[in-house]
Design a protein around this motif. Structure first.
Motif, PDB file in Angstrom:
ATOM      1  N   PRO A 155       0.632  -1.126   0.008  1.00 52.52           N
ATOM      2  CA  PRO A 155      -0.054   0.098   0.016  1.00 52.52           C
ATOM      3  C   PRO A 155       0.838   1.482   0.019  1.00 52.52           C
ATOM      4  N   LEU A 156       1.994   1.192   0.560  1.00 51.25           N
ATOM      5  CA  LEU A 156       2.890   2.481   0.597  1.00 51.25           C
ATOM      6  C   LEU A 156       3.449   2.732  -0.638  1.00 51.25           C
ATOM      7  N   LEU A 157       3.854   1.827  -1.613  1.00 51.43           N
ATOM      8  CA  LEU A 157       4.262   2.026  -2.758  1.00 51.43           C
ATOM      9  C   LEU A 157       3.032   2.284  -3.587  1.00 51.43           C
ATOM     10  N   ILE A 158       2.095   1.713  -3.530  1.00 50.26           N
ATOM     11  CA  ILE A 158       0.832   2.243  -4.463  1.00 50.26           C
ATOM     12  C   ILE A 158       0.532   3.713  -3.884  1.00 50.26           C
ATOM     13  N   SER A 159       0.612   4.071  -2.626  1.00 50.18           N
ATOM     14  CA  SER A 159       0.290   5.509  -2.191  1.00 50.18           C
ATOM     15  C   SER A 159       1.622   6.409  -2.798  1.00 50.18           C
ATOM     16  N   ILE A 160       2.648   6.008  -2.836  1.00 50.65           N
ATOM     17  CA  ILE A 160       3.689   6.878  -3.588  1.00 50.65           C
ATOM     18  C   ILE A 160       3.548   6.933  -4.882  1.00 50.65           C
ATOM     19  N   LEU A 161       3.077   6.110  -5.484  1.00 52.03           N
ATOM     20  CA  LEU A 161       2.909   5.890  -7.168  1.00 52.03           C
ATOM     21  C   LEU A 161       1.484   7.087  -7.351  1.00 52.03           C
ATOM     22  N   GLY A 162       0.561   7.003  -6.547  1.00 53.49           N
ATOM     23  CA  GLY A 162      -0.486   7.952  -6.591  1.00 53.49           C
ATOM     24  C   GLY A 162      -0.037   9.262  -6.255  1.00 53.49           C
ATOM     25  N   PHE A 163       0.934   9.578  -5.528  1.00 53.92           N
ATOM     26  CA  PHE A 163       1.234  11.106  -5.477  1.00 53.92           C
ATOM     27  C   PHE A 163       2.312  11.463  -6.491  1.00 53.92           C
ATOM     28  N   TYR A 164       2.893  10.510  -6.951  1.00 64.93           N
ATOM     29  CA  TYR A 164       3.709  11.007  -8.153  1.00 64.93           C
ATOM     30  C   TYR A 164       2.778  11.298  -9.340  1.00 64.93           C
ATOM     31  N   LEU A 165       1.616  10.496  -9.587  1.00 61.32           N
ATOM     32  CA  LEU A 165       0.689  10.595 -10.694  1.00 61.32           C
ATOM     33  C   LEU A 165       0.211  12.052 -10.326  1.00 61.32           C
ATOM     34  N   TYR A 166      -0.306  12.354  -9.041  1.00 62.73           N
ATOM     35  CA  TYR A 166      -1.132  13.473  -8.786  1.00 62.73           C
ATOM     36  C   TYR A 166      -0.273  14.784  -9.235  1.00 62.73           C
ATOM     37  N   VAL A 167       1.055  14.649  -8.960  1.00 62.62           N
ATOM     38  CA  VAL A 167       1.820  15.705  -8.958  1.00 62.62           C
ATOM     39  C   VAL A 167       2.195  16.124 -10.534  1.00 62.62           C
ATOM     40  N   THR A 168       2.159  14.921 -11.039  1.00 63.95           N
ATOM     41  CA  THR A 168       2.303  14.892 -12.639  1.00 63.95           C
ATOM     42  C   THR A 168       1.198  15.721 -13.327  1.00 63.95           C
ATOM     43  N   ALA A 169      -0.096  15.329 -12.896  1.00 59.62           N
ATOM     44  CA  ALA A 169      -1.156  15.880 -13.443  1.00 59.62           C
ATOM     45  C   ALA A 169      -1.301  17.339 -13.014  1.00 59.62           C
ATOM     46  N   ILE A 170      -1.315  17.644 -11.930  1.00 57.98           N
ATOM     47  CA  ILE A 170      -1.458  19.188 -11.507  1.00 57.98           C
ATOM     48  C   ILE A 170      -0.319  19.874 -11.771  1.00 57.98           C
ATOM     49  N   GLY A 171       1.173  19.283 -11.951  1.00 60.02           N
ATOM     50  CA  GLY A 171       2.048  19.986 -12.571  1.00 60.02           C
ATOM     51  C   GLY A 171       1.687  20.322 -14.046  1.00 60.02           C
ATOM     52  N   MET A 172       1.322  19.221 -14.890  1.00 57.98           N
ATOM     53  CA  MET A 172       0.918  19.764 -16.140  1.00 57.98           C
ATOM     54  C   MET A 172      -0.268  20.848 -16.329  1.00 57.98           C
ATOM     55  N   ARG A 173      -1.264  20.946 -15.466  1.00 58.47           N
ATOM     56  CA  ARG A 173      -2.243  21.909 -15.290  1.00 58.47           C
ATOM     57  C   ARG A 173      -1.506  23.173 -15.154  1.00 58.47           C
ATOM     58  N   ARG A 174      -0.382  23.247 -14.033  1.00 58.95           N
ATOM     59  CA  ARG A 174       0.060  24.330 -13.839  1.00 58.95           C
ATOM     60  C   ARG A 174       0.928  24.833 -15.006  1.00 58.95           C
ATOM     61  N   MET A 175       1.555  23.987 -15.711  1.00 58.26           N
ATOM     62  CA  MET A 175       2.311  24.613 -16.962  1.00 58.26           C
ATOM     63  C   MET A 175       1.477  24.852 -17.993  1.00 58.26           C
ATOM     64  N   GLN A 176       0.189  24.418 -17.959  1.00 54.82           N
ATOM     65  CA  GLN A 176      -0.645  25.145 -19.268  1.00 54.82           C
ATOM     66  C   GLN A 176      -0.848  26.504 -18.654  1.00 54.82           C
TER      67      GLN A 176
END
Lengths: 245, 219
Positions: free
Chosen positions: A203-224
């Motif tokens: 679960p910890l690794l899944i949670s880490i993966l989720g955080f990375y995906l979240y940052v990627t998504a939000i980061g893309m939005r902010r870059m837009q």
């Protein structure tokens, strides 16, 4: 490959890709975070020494990991900007720095909440905590640079110089702070193996993966958003804004 | 006909000596900060001796923040920086000279003063000598980081510059303090050498990035 890279660093093309992929990525990240955190909180076993308290690990470790990773990606972006003058690299740095600051704060906050019951204090001047605090200060200093120049190119150049110097200096700061004091447990997950039981690790690794995906998504939005700010006078941006209306 | 770099050195030294604010400013600031600590923490001899090395290092770090705005700012304002850039002379040597003169007039007096103030703060004499040595190795690092911050914020005030400089200088501070604390045992040399390594490592990197920061105002 080179063609794809050239397309990705062009503003209109990146904007289009981000526009299409953002909703999927965002929903996926929320799903993965919920999966990891809920699994961790409700279904993983209780820690033998720390009891239920340890469950904040499912927020603390991902946040700390993301906070540091963002800085290292920013260092790569700064080198890219200083050598090849790719504007997308500076857009990346400027969009990611506030995210990095937020996640560093989150890591410090969850750490304090975790530290209260286990160590007995909210805060100790330990090597890792101190260097994380310095990372937060560094992020804030970089953010405060954003508005201290009149011209966009100066801001980009200044930010990338500071990010690069900070990137060279950060390992040195970490080492020197470690000589100074250390109390925090050393990293439990390394590339060669981990000291955590599998039922907690997954679960910890899944949670880490989720955080990375979240940052990627939000980061893309902010870059837009940053791209729109920069290219507001260009026709392709005007057309997109018209379509939205 | 004298060398361009020698003339820069001469001119800068004259400017520093003729203007009391840039020469005496850091000294006064340093002394007043040193005085604040006993006033705030009490005049207990043991406590002050324990804190002395940290007090002096922090005061010097803060006093350094005052002077770094002078390094490139005036040359930028009166336009001589444009001429240096256009002249084709080595900007690297020029900037090194500017930083050296700044260090010579704002940090070196503080190192001698720190020997004096360490007696006032009851630091043992051996430790005071080590303190002076660490300051000798550490203050050029502070000056170079200060120059970088000053070069970055030529147009605006320096609150941003200071907030960038302080976290970057932390290794110097920590290594200096650790060296003074272990002045009786072998580890002393370990920290001293590390501090020296940090200094020599940072000279090319920091001066080169100073040049990058200066050039961004002329793009």
């Amino acid at each position: 490959m080179k063609h794809l890279f050239n397309q990705l660093i062009s503003f209109p093309y990146f904007f289009k890709i981000a526009q299409i992929s953002f909703p999927y990525l965002f929903l996926l990240s929320i799903f993965v975070i919920l999966l990891g955190v809920l699994w961790g909180v409700f279904f993983s076993p209780v820690d033998a020494t720390q009891g239920e308290v340890y469950r904040i690990i499912y927020l603390h470790v991902p946040a700390a990991s993301v906070a540091q990773s963002i800085y290292y990606t920013m260092v790569i972006a700064s080198i890219t900007y200083l050598i090849w003058r790719i504007k997308m690299a500076s857009v990346f740095m400027i969009s990611m720095a506030p995210l990095g600051a937020i996640f560093t704060f989150l890591a410090l906050f969850t750490g304090a909440v975790w530290g209260q019951p286990t160590w007995g204090t909210w805060w100790v001047w330990d090597a890792r905590l101190t260097s994380t605090l310095i990372l937060l200060i560094l992020y804030l200093a970089i953010i405060s640079l954003f508005s201290s120049f009149d011209r966009r190119a100066s801001t980009d150049q200044a930010v990338s110089i500071v990010v690069l110097i900070g990137g060279i200096n950060l390992p040195i700061i970490k080492l020197s702070v470690e000589w100074w004091n250390t109390l925090h447990q050393s990293a439990s997950i390394t590339l060669s193996g981990s000291s955590i039981d599998n039922e907690m690790l997954i679960p910890l690794l899944i949670s880490i993966l989720g955080f990375y995906l979240y940052v990627t998504a939000i980061g893309m939005r902010r870059m837009q958003i940053e791209i729109i700010k920069r290219e507001i006078s260009h026709n392709w941006v005007k057309e997109i804004l018209k379509e939205k209306r | 006909m004298k060398n361009f770099y020698y003339k820069t050195f001469q001119r800068d030294s004259k400017v520093y000596l003729s203007r009391s604010s840039s020469f005496l400013g850091p000294i006064v600031f340093f002394l007043i900060t040193i005085t604040l600590y006993p006033l705030a923490f009490g005049s207990d001899e043991e406590k002050l001796a324990e804190l002395a090395s940290g007090i002096i290092w922090i005061s010097i770090l803060l006093a350094n923040l005052l002077s770094h705005q002078f390094i490139f700012n005036e040359d930028y304002k009166d336009g001589s920086l444009d001429l240096v850039l256009a002249s084709g002379k080595s900007l690297f040597i020029w900037a090194s000279i500017k930083i050296f003169v700044n260090w010579y007039f704002s940090s070196l007096p503080l190192i001698f003063l720190s020997l004096l103030t360490s007696f006032m703060l009851y630091l043992p004499f051996d430790a005071a000598l080590i303190l002076a040595l660490t300051l000798f190795l550490g203050t050029p690092i502070l000056s170079m980081f200060g120059a970088l911050a000053g070069a970055l914020t030529l147009e605006r005030g320096n609150i941003v510059g200071s907030s960038i400089v302080i976290p970057m200088c932390l290794p110097a501070l920590i290594l200096g303090i650790l060296a003074i604390q272990s002045y009786k045992n072998e580890e002393l040399f370990f920290y001293i050498f590390l501090l020296a390594a940090f200094l020599f490592f940072s000279i090319p990197i920091l001066i080169a990035s100073c040049l990058g920061a200066i050039r961004l105002h002329f793009e």
